[in-house]
Write a protein that holds these residues in place. Structure first.
Motif, PDB file in Angstrom:
ATOM      1  N   ALA A 113      -7.508  -5.384  -0.338  1.00 44.25           N
ATOM      2  CA  ALA A 113      -6.647  -4.215  -0.196  1.00 44.25           C
ATOM      3  C   ALA A 113      -7.484  -2.975   0.104  1.00 44.25           C
ATOM      4  CB  ALA A 113      -5.835  -4.004  -1.476  1.00 44.25           C
ATOM      5  N   THR A 154      -3.802   7.346   0.361  1.00 47.71           N
ATOM      6  CA  THR A 154      -2.385   7.038   0.572  1.00 47.71           C
ATOM      7  C   THR A 154      -1.804   6.462  -0.715  1.00 47.71           C
ATOM      8  OG1 THR A 154      -2.786   4.760   1.281  1.00 47.71           O
ATOM      9  CG2 THR A 154      -2.891   6.483   2.984  1.00 47.71           C
ATOM     10  N   ASP A 155      -0.487   6.340  -0.766  1.00 50.41           N
ATOM     11  CA  ASP A 155       0.160   5.762  -1.942  1.00 50.41           C
ATOM     12  C   ASP A 155      -0.321   4.325  -2.163  1.00 50.41           C
ATOM     13  OD1 ASP A 155       1.533   8.105  -2.325  1.00 50.41           O
ATOM     14  OD2 ASP A 155       3.419   7.381  -1.437  1.00 50.41           O
ATOM     15  N   GLU A 156      -0.453   3.569  -1.067  1.00 49.10           N
ATOM     16  CA  GLU A 156      -0.898   2.176  -1.183  1.00 49.10           C
ATOM     17  C   GLU A 156      -2.321   2.103  -1.713  1.00 49.10           C
ATOM     18  OE1 GLU A 156       0.513   3.525   1.423  1.00 49.10           O
ATOM     19  OE2 GLU A 156       2.465   2.487   1.528  1.00 49.10           O
ATOM     20  N   GLN A 157      -3.190   2.968  -1.224  1.00 50.70           N
ATOM     21  CA  GLN A 157      -4.574   2.979  -1.691  1.00 50.70           C
ATOM     22  C   GLN A 157      -4.652   3.382  -3.162  1.00 50.70           C
ATOM     23  OE1 GLN A 157      -6.107   5.751   1.152  1.00 50.70           O
ATOM     24  NE2 GLN A 157      -6.586   4.178   2.699  1.00 50.70           N
ATOM     25  N   THR A 159      -2.348   3.001  -5.406  1.00 50.33           N
ATOM     26  CA  THR A 159      -1.807   1.915  -6.224  1.00 50.33           C
ATOM     27  C   THR A 159      -2.830   0.791  -6.391  1.00 50.33           C
ATOM     28  OG1 THR A 159       0.461   2.392  -5.558  1.00 50.33           O
ATOM     29  CG2 THR A 159       0.012   0.169  -6.377  1.00 50.33           C
TER      30      THR A 159
END
Length: 275
Positions: A113, A154-157, A159
């Motif tokens: 990820a 970012t939000d994904e990073q 998380t």
């Protein structure tokens, strides 16, 4: 009719089997057989650590196949500090170990990820290692704690980073239970450099060196590493526990400053410490 009933029964059986497999999920990771094998580790390095720290710095926590948890214990707040590190032993049971391994997989230690690139200078890097019978994975995370709330992520990073941070917190919490005692190694790496007198108020008499020849194998132009095993390792542990970090050591040919690094169960020599 009988043929259609047989086919229908077969389809129902396959469907039920598939549903059971979905409910169970992927098989649990297989752990190594050797009790001394490393399973999980958290190590932190880099950043503004003092010069010369990295080769001797112990991992924050190491979890082994037999359930032992090794970590840095508390050290008395005095200067000079004790020469011998306070490595503590805790233990987890088999079920807890399996849960931790699954948690490491779920957190993405073996994953890819995107963790982003926080714009923070001189932060430390947290390395999380997971070892199973299938192999070893290490996830390096720059500025794991420092980058919380960094707007460049970012939000994904964010998380993905939080999942790893939660895992680290869980592993570090293993050391908060009552320790079983201090860790006694079977081998010790002694990092030696030429002794330079410091504060006259902290002068120590030289102590006879009970270990292998110093300075040992070159690590840097000014520092060597000597490996002690067996009776020599036991002698070093005893001598170091009676010394502090400014104690000079003499082998008859020279006087040395020595930093002691107990080898952990999965380590066998100086190369394992210096990388």
């Amino acid at each position: 009719m009988r043929t259609r009933l047989v086919v229908l029964a077969g389809l129902l059986a396959l469907t039920a089997c598939g549903q059971r497999q979905d409910a169970v999920g992927p098989p649990a990771p297989q752990l190594p057989d050797d009790g001394d094998a490393l399973v999980l580790r958290v190590a932190v390095g880099g950043g503004f650590a003092p010069a010369g720290t990295a080769p001797t710095e112990l991992p924050a926590v190491s979890v082994y196949r037999d359930g032992r948890v090794l970590s840095n214990g508390p050290v008395i707040a005095i200067y000079p500090a004790p020469a011998w590190p306070n490595v503590q032993v805790n233990r987890v049971d088999e079920d807890t170990l399996a849960e931790l391994v699954q948690a490491a997989q779920d957190a993405g230690v073996a994953g890819t990820a995107d963790l982003g690139d926080p714009q923070i200078a001189d932060a430390r890097t947290t390395s999380i290692t997971l070892a199973t019978a299938d192999g070893t994975d290490t996830r390096d995370v720059y500025a794991l704690t420092e980058a919380v709330g960094d707007p460049s992520l970012t939000d994904e990073q964010a998380t993905a980073r939080q999942d790893l941070a939660d895992l680290v917190d869980r592993l570090l919490a293993l050391t908060e239970s009552e320790p079983l005692g201090r860790y006694t190694p079977t081998a010790v790496a002694a990092f030696a450099s030429a002794y330079v007198p410091g504060d006259p108020a902290l002068v120590r008499d030289p102590v006879a060196w009970p270990g292998p020849p110093l300075p040992g194998e070159a690590v840097t132009p000014d520092v060597g590493c000597a490996l002690a095993t067996g009776e020599q390792a036991a002698a070093l542990v005893t001598a170091a526990q009676a010394a502090d970090t400014v104690t000079p050591w003499t082998d008859g040919a020279g006087t040395w400053t020595v930093v002691f690094r107990p080898l952990l169960p999965d380590e066998t020599g100086c190369d394992d410490v210096t990388g």
